[in-house]
Design an enzyme around this catalytic site. Structure first.
Site, PDB file in Angstrom:
ATOM      1  N   TYR A 160       7.781   3.407 -18.662  1.00  0.00           N
ATOM      2  CA  TYR A 160       7.937   3.216 -17.212  1.00  0.00           C
ATOM      3  C   TYR A 160       9.025   2.180 -16.920  1.00  0.00           C
ATOM      4  O   TYR A 160       9.914   2.406 -16.092  1.00  0.00           O
ATOM      5  CB  TYR A 160       6.593   2.774 -16.622  1.00  0.00           C
ATOM      6  CG  TYR A 160       6.604   2.586 -15.121  1.00  0.00           C
ATOM      7  CD1 TYR A 160       6.543   3.677 -14.255  1.00  0.00           C
ATOM      8  CD2 TYR A 160       6.673   1.305 -14.566  1.00  0.00           C
ATOM      9  CE1 TYR A 160       6.554   3.497 -12.879  1.00  0.00           C
ATOM     10  CE2 TYR A 160       6.681   1.121 -13.187  1.00  0.00           C
ATOM     11  CZ  TYR A 160       6.621   2.224 -12.348  1.00  0.00           C
ATOM     12  OH  TYR A 160       6.630   2.042 -10.989  1.00  0.00           O
ATOM     13  N   ALA A 161       8.966   1.054 -17.624  1.00  0.00           N
ATOM     14  CA  ALA A 161       9.961  -0.002 -17.403  1.00  0.00           C
ATOM     15  C   ALA A 161      11.365   0.505 -17.740  1.00  0.00           C
ATOM     16  O   ALA A 161      12.327   0.227 -17.007  1.00  0.00           O
ATOM     17  CB  ALA A 161       9.620  -1.227 -18.250  1.00  0.00           C
ATOM     18  N   ILE A 193       1.892  -3.428  -4.951  1.00  0.00           N
ATOM     19  CA  ILE A 193       1.709  -2.634  -3.733  1.00  0.00           C
ATOM     20  C   ILE A 193       0.573  -1.644  -3.976  1.00  0.00           C
ATOM     21  O   ILE A 193       0.588  -0.911  -4.966  1.00  0.00           O
ATOM     22  CB  ILE A 193       2.994  -1.832  -3.402  1.00  0.00           C
ATOM     23  CG1 ILE A 193       4.212  -2.752  -3.284  1.00  0.00           C
ATOM     24  CG2 ILE A 193       2.798  -0.987  -2.153  1.00  0.00           C
ATOM     25  CD1 ILE A 193       4.185  -3.745  -2.161  1.00  0.00           C
TER      26      ILE A 193
HETATM   27  N1  LIG Z   1       2.910   0.751  -6.085  1.00  0.00           N
HETATM   28  C1  LIG Z   1       3.651  -0.182  -6.711  1.00  0.00           C
HETATM   29  O1  LIG Z   1       3.231  -1.370  -6.861  1.00  0.00           O
HETATM   30  C2  LIG Z   1       5.016   0.176  -7.248  1.00  0.00           C
HETATM   31  C3  LIG Z   1       5.719  -0.799  -7.961  1.00  0.00           C
HETATM   32  C4  LIG Z   1       6.988  -0.500  -8.435  1.00  0.00           C
HETATM   33  C5  LIG Z   1       7.555   0.743  -8.180  1.00  0.00           C
HETATM   34  N2  LIG Z   1       6.861   1.677  -7.498  1.00  0.00           N
HETATM   35  C6  LIG Z   1       7.502   2.972  -7.279  1.00  0.00           C
HETATM   36  O2  LIG Z   1       7.300   3.415  -5.953  1.00  0.00           O
HETATM   37  C7  LIG Z   1       7.430   4.844  -5.929  1.00  0.00           C
HETATM   38  C8  LIG Z   1       6.288   5.418  -5.115  1.00  0.00           C
HETATM   39  O3  LIG Z   1       5.072   5.234  -5.851  1.00  0.00           O
HETATM   40  P1  LIG Z   1       3.694   4.843  -5.166  1.00  0.00           P
HETATM   41  O4  LIG Z   1       3.340   3.490  -5.644  1.00  0.00           O
HETATM   42  O5  LIG Z   1       3.741   5.120  -3.729  1.00  0.00           O
HETATM   43  O6  LIG Z   1       2.717   5.860  -5.966  1.00  0.00           O
HETATM   44  P2  LIG Z   1       1.997   7.184  -5.514  1.00  0.00           P
HETATM   45  O7  LIG Z   1       1.401   7.739  -6.760  1.00  0.00           O
HETATM   46  O8  LIG Z   1       1.081   6.900  -4.374  1.00  0.00           O
HETATM   47  O9  LIG Z   1       3.169   8.151  -4.997  1.00  0.00           O
HETATM   48  C9  LIG Z   1       4.019   8.856  -5.882  1.00  0.00           C
HETATM   49  C10 LIG Z   1       4.276  10.255  -5.334  1.00  0.00           C
HETATM   50  O10 LIG Z   1       5.210  10.911  -6.219  1.00  0.00           O
HETATM   51  C11 LIG Z   1       4.787  12.260  -6.356  1.00  0.00           C
HETATM   52  N3  LIG Z   1       5.269  12.843  -7.604  1.00  0.00           N
HETATM   53  C12 LIG Z   1       4.884  12.551  -8.875  1.00  0.00           C
HETATM   54  N4  LIG Z   1       5.504  13.351  -9.750  1.00  0.00           N
HETATM   55  C13 LIG Z   1       6.309  14.168  -9.021  1.00  0.00           C
HETATM   56  C14 LIG Z   1       7.191  15.212  -9.362  1.00  0.00           C
HETATM   57  N5  LIG Z   1       7.376  15.600 -10.633  1.00  0.00           N
HETATM   58  N6  LIG Z   1       7.874  15.825  -8.369  1.00  0.00           N
HETATM   59  C15 LIG Z   1       7.692  15.467  -7.078  1.00  0.00           C
HETATM   60  N7  LIG Z   1       6.847  14.495  -6.683  1.00  0.00           N
HETATM   61  C16 LIG Z   1       6.166  13.859  -7.653  1.00  0.00           C
HETATM   62  C17 LIG Z   1       3.270  12.171  -6.359  1.00  0.00           C
HETATM   63  O11 LIG Z   1       2.675  13.445  -6.094  1.00  0.00           O
HETATM   64  C18 LIG Z   1       3.025  11.130  -5.282  1.00  0.00           C
HETATM   65  O12 LIG Z   1       2.885  11.738  -4.010  1.00  0.00           O
HETATM   66  C19 LIG Z   1       7.444   5.289  -7.388  1.00  0.00           C
HETATM   67  O13 LIG Z   1       8.774   5.580  -7.790  1.00  0.00           O
HETATM   68  C20 LIG Z   1       6.931   4.081  -8.123  1.00  0.00           C
HETATM   69  O14 LIG Z   1       7.374   4.038  -9.461  1.00  0.00           O
HETATM   70  C21 LIG Z   1       5.608   1.430  -7.023  1.00  0.00           C
END
Ligand SMILES: NC(=O)c1ccc[n+]([C@@H]2O[C@H](COP(=O)([O-])OP(=O)(O)OC[C@H]3O[C@@H](n4cnc5c(N)ncnc54)[C@H](O)[C@@H]3O)[C@@H](O)[C@H]2O)c1
Length: 266
Positions: A160-161, A193
């Protein structure tokens, strides 16, 4: 959905991946509230239905697109259909992503590649397909999703990182490459988050939570909690920054990232 908070997105044609959960969904709702025309794209039918329900009565300003960002054919068809429906493209937000957690010495090649495939290569594929429309767009802006894990050590998250570090580096390269063609590229670096990814609460089957191995050494997680607020923030805390970066308020910002973690990592 909240009332329109400003008109800075009126007529702005926006494609948001990961729009079925968490931060992507919050960004869909935020941009709609500011007047945008939005295509919410996701791999999850249930997630997209949830987004439509939460958006309420926004008429034809919201439509949905099923896309698997890890699949080249799906991305080509999905971006083409989205651009056609919007009549062009001004904003692209690449929020789709997955988090998987493993002991690295027990990680299979397939597991490692899957995380890179969705997060890093998926972001590349969507951007590649969207660039011609963005070049023709108005004050075009792309916001990519890095993570605090790209620059601060997060144990058990090597794949992931690495994927997020790749996205951050790619964002810088793209900002330089397309600056003269009018596309700005920036990234957000969220951390701490609450979302489907961190608590498994999303409607999407992809959002399973981090799923740490049962025997992790928790003492390795030296920085977990935000310095401000009362624990993890909601996804709106990131959506508002994405909205700024993809608006003309950020017209002089490109090739950089904004950390949004409540001070977890300062
Ligand atoms: N929540 C945190 O603390 C955090 C921290 C760092 C980065 N992020 C990044 O924020 C972004 C949003 O994540 P989130 O935290 O809202 O998580 P989340 O799981 O709620 O949302 C992610 C969304 O991506 C969709 N998804 C996954 N695989 C997919 C694919 N192959 N094709 C299309 N859609 C796909 C999922 O169905 C989901 O709706 C991500 O890129 C995540 O890595 C989140």
């Amino acid at each position: 959905m909240s009332e329109c908070v400003s008109g800075r997105y009126e007529g702005r044609r926006s494609l948001i991946t990961g729009g079925g959960s968490g931060i992507g969904q919050a960004t869909v709702l935020r941009l709609l509230a500011e007047g945008a025309d939005v295509v919410a794209a996701d791999i999850s039918v249930d997630g997209l239905a949830d987004t439509v329900e939460k958006a309420g009565d926004v008429g034809e300003r919201l439509s949905t697109q099923l896309v698997d960002v890890a699949d080249e054919d799906s991305v080509q068809a999905g971006v083409e259909a989205s651009v056609e429906r919007l009549g062009g493209l001004d904003v692209l937000v690449n929020a789709a992503g997955i988090l998987r957690s493993y002991h690295t010495h027990q990680t299979t090649l397939e597991q490692f590649e899957r995380v890179l495939r969705v997060n890093l290569i998926g972001t590349f594929l969507v951007i590649r397909e969207a660039i011609p429309a963005l070049i023709a767009g108005r004050d075009a802006a792309v916001v990519n999703f890095s993570s605090t894990s790209a620059v601060f050590a997060h144990p058990y998250m090597a794949a992931y990182a690495a994927s997020k570090g790749g996205i951050q580096s790619m964002t810088h390269a793209l900002a330089a490459e397309y600056a003269k063609q009018g596309i700005r590229f920036n990234a957000v670096q969220p951390g701490s988050i609450s979302s489907g990814m961190t608590d498994g609460s999303g409607k999407s089957g992809q959002s399973v939570g981090p799923g740490f191995p049962g025997d992790v050494d928790v003492s390795l997680f030296r920085k977990l909690l935000p310095a401000i607020g009362k624990g993890f923030a909601g996804p709106e805390a990131v959506a508002s920054v994405v909205a700024m970066l993809a608006s003309s308020d950020a017209a002089f910002i490109t090739g950089t990232e904004v950390r949004i973690d409540g001070g977890t990592h300062f």
